[in-house]
Structure formats: structure tokens, C-alpha cells
Design an enzyme around this catalytic site. Sequence first.
Site, PDB file in Angstrom:
ATOM      1  N   GLY A  88       0.779  -1.230   0.000  1.00 16.68           N
ATOM      2  CA  GLY A  88       0.000   0.000   0.000  1.00 16.68           C
ATOM      3  C   GLY A  88       0.809   1.278   0.000  1.00 16.68           C
ATOM      4  O   GLY A  88       0.238   2.366   0.065  1.00 16.68           O
ATOM      5  N   GLN A  89       2.129   1.192  -0.085  1.00 14.13           N
ATOM      6  CA  GLN A  89       2.951   2.399  -0.076  1.00 14.13           C
ATOM      7  C   GLN A  89       2.745   3.165  -1.379  1.00 14.13           C
ATOM      8  O   GLN A  89       2.918   2.618  -2.463  1.00 14.13           O
ATOM      9  CB  GLN A  89       4.428   2.041   0.100  1.00 14.13           C
ATOM     10  CG  GLN A  89       5.338   3.227   0.273  1.00 14.13           C
ATOM     11  CD  GLN A  89       6.781   2.822   0.577  1.00 14.13           C
ATOM     12  OE1 GLN A  89       7.135   1.649   0.551  1.00 14.13           O
ATOM     13  NE2 GLN A  89       7.613   3.806   0.854  1.00 14.13           N
ATOM     14  N   THR A  90       2.363   4.438  -1.270  1.00 15.96           N
ATOM     15  CA  THR A  90       2.149   5.264  -2.461  1.00 15.96           C
ATOM     16  C   THR A  90       3.217   6.341  -2.608  1.00 15.96           C
ATOM     17  O   THR A  90       3.453   6.807  -3.715  1.00 15.96           O
ATOM     18  CB  THR A  90       0.758   5.934  -2.443  1.00 15.96           C
ATOM     19  OG1 THR A  90       0.629   6.697  -1.248  1.00 15.96           O
ATOM     20  CG2 THR A  90      -0.349   4.884  -2.521  1.00 15.96           C
ATOM     21  N   HIS A  95       7.923   6.560   5.565  1.00 18.57           N
ATOM     22  CA  HIS A  95       7.228   7.403   6.535  1.00 18.57           C
ATOM     23  C   HIS A  95       6.444   6.501   7.473  1.00 18.57           C
ATOM     24  O   HIS A  95       5.873   5.503   7.067  1.00 18.57           O
ATOM     25  CB  HIS A  95       6.323   8.444   5.857  1.00 18.57           C
ATOM     26  CG  HIS A  95       5.365   7.909   4.859  1.00 18.57           C
ATOM     27  ND1 HIS A  95       5.755   7.428   3.622  1.00 18.57           N
ATOM     28  CD2 HIS A  95       4.027   7.773   4.912  1.00 18.57           C
ATOM     29  CE1 HIS A  95       4.681   7.038   2.949  1.00 18.57           C
ATOM     30  NE2 HIS A  95       3.626   7.226   3.713  1.00 18.57           N
ATOM     31  N   HIS A  97       3.412   6.227  10.067  1.00 18.07           N
ATOM     32  CA  HIS A  97       2.152   6.842  10.479  1.00 18.07           C
ATOM     33  C   HIS A  97       1.978   6.678  11.982  1.00 18.07           C
ATOM     34  O   HIS A  97       2.108   5.564  12.505  1.00 18.07           O
ATOM     35  CB  HIS A  97       0.963   6.160   9.781  1.00 18.07           C
ATOM     36  CG  HIS A  97       0.904   6.394   8.318  1.00 18.07           C
ATOM     37  ND1 HIS A  97       0.145   7.402   7.762  1.00 18.07           N
ATOM     38  CD2 HIS A  97       1.500   5.750   7.293  1.00 18.07           C
ATOM     39  CE1 HIS A  97       0.275   7.360   6.450  1.00 18.07           C
ATOM     40  NE2 HIS A  97       1.100   6.369   6.130  1.00 18.07           N
TER      41      HIS A  97
END
Length: 125
Positions: A88-90, A95, A97
Site C-alpha cells: 500500500g505504499q504510495t 514514513h 504513520h
Amino acid sequence: MAPCPFCNIDHSRIMIANDHALAIMDGFPLSPGHALVIPRRHIASLFEATKDEREALLDLLEQTRTELIGQYNPDGFNIGINDGAYAGQTVMHLHIHLIPRYKGDQQDPRGGVRWIFPNKAVYWK
């Protein structure tokens, strides 16, 4: 290819920083106080971080948590990293969360991050 949104962050967005990392509020927050802890060096994965960078990221994560408790008084936190496109890394700049959670924000918060696979999230029944 678009420029990395985390490599040139406007200094006014930085909440807390150290030599290797910085913390900002998420631009698309899931809850009040949703923050990101980001390494200064452009790396895609936590597994690319040096030992010093990992320590700095975790130290800043703890400092950011303390700030969010003071400002938002959450009841808990979800901490997450999407590592790789299929996770799911866009934004391909690491980073972390830090997502404050609040009593009543979900009817049943059990399972937390397991809800990325809803059919496997409820393991306690």
C-alpha cells in the site's frame, strides 16, 4: 516522475525534528492528530535505514506521541508503515504513520491494523 513530497517539505510544516528525521501532520489525516515521522534521507524502506536513522526515527516517534497526547488527548495509537507498493505504499519515501485513536471512533477497534484483510481481522471468535 513526480518529485518526492517528503524531500522538500516546507519548514513551516515541521512539528519536531532531529538530525536524521522530522515529524509533520499528515496531509490526509485519518483522525485528529495523525502525524508522519519521516527520515531526512530519501529511502523507501525501513530496512534501508541505518542504525542511527532507525534510532532517530523511533526517538522522534516517541516525542511526537508525547506532543499529540498533550494536544489531542487520544485514547490509543496505531503505528504503521506501508513498505512497498504491494503493502500500500504510495509515496516511496519511508514514513511512519502515528495515528491517534479515540474511544468511540470505531464501534469495535479490536484487531487494529489487521483490518487491512477484513476476512482475517476477527481472530478472537
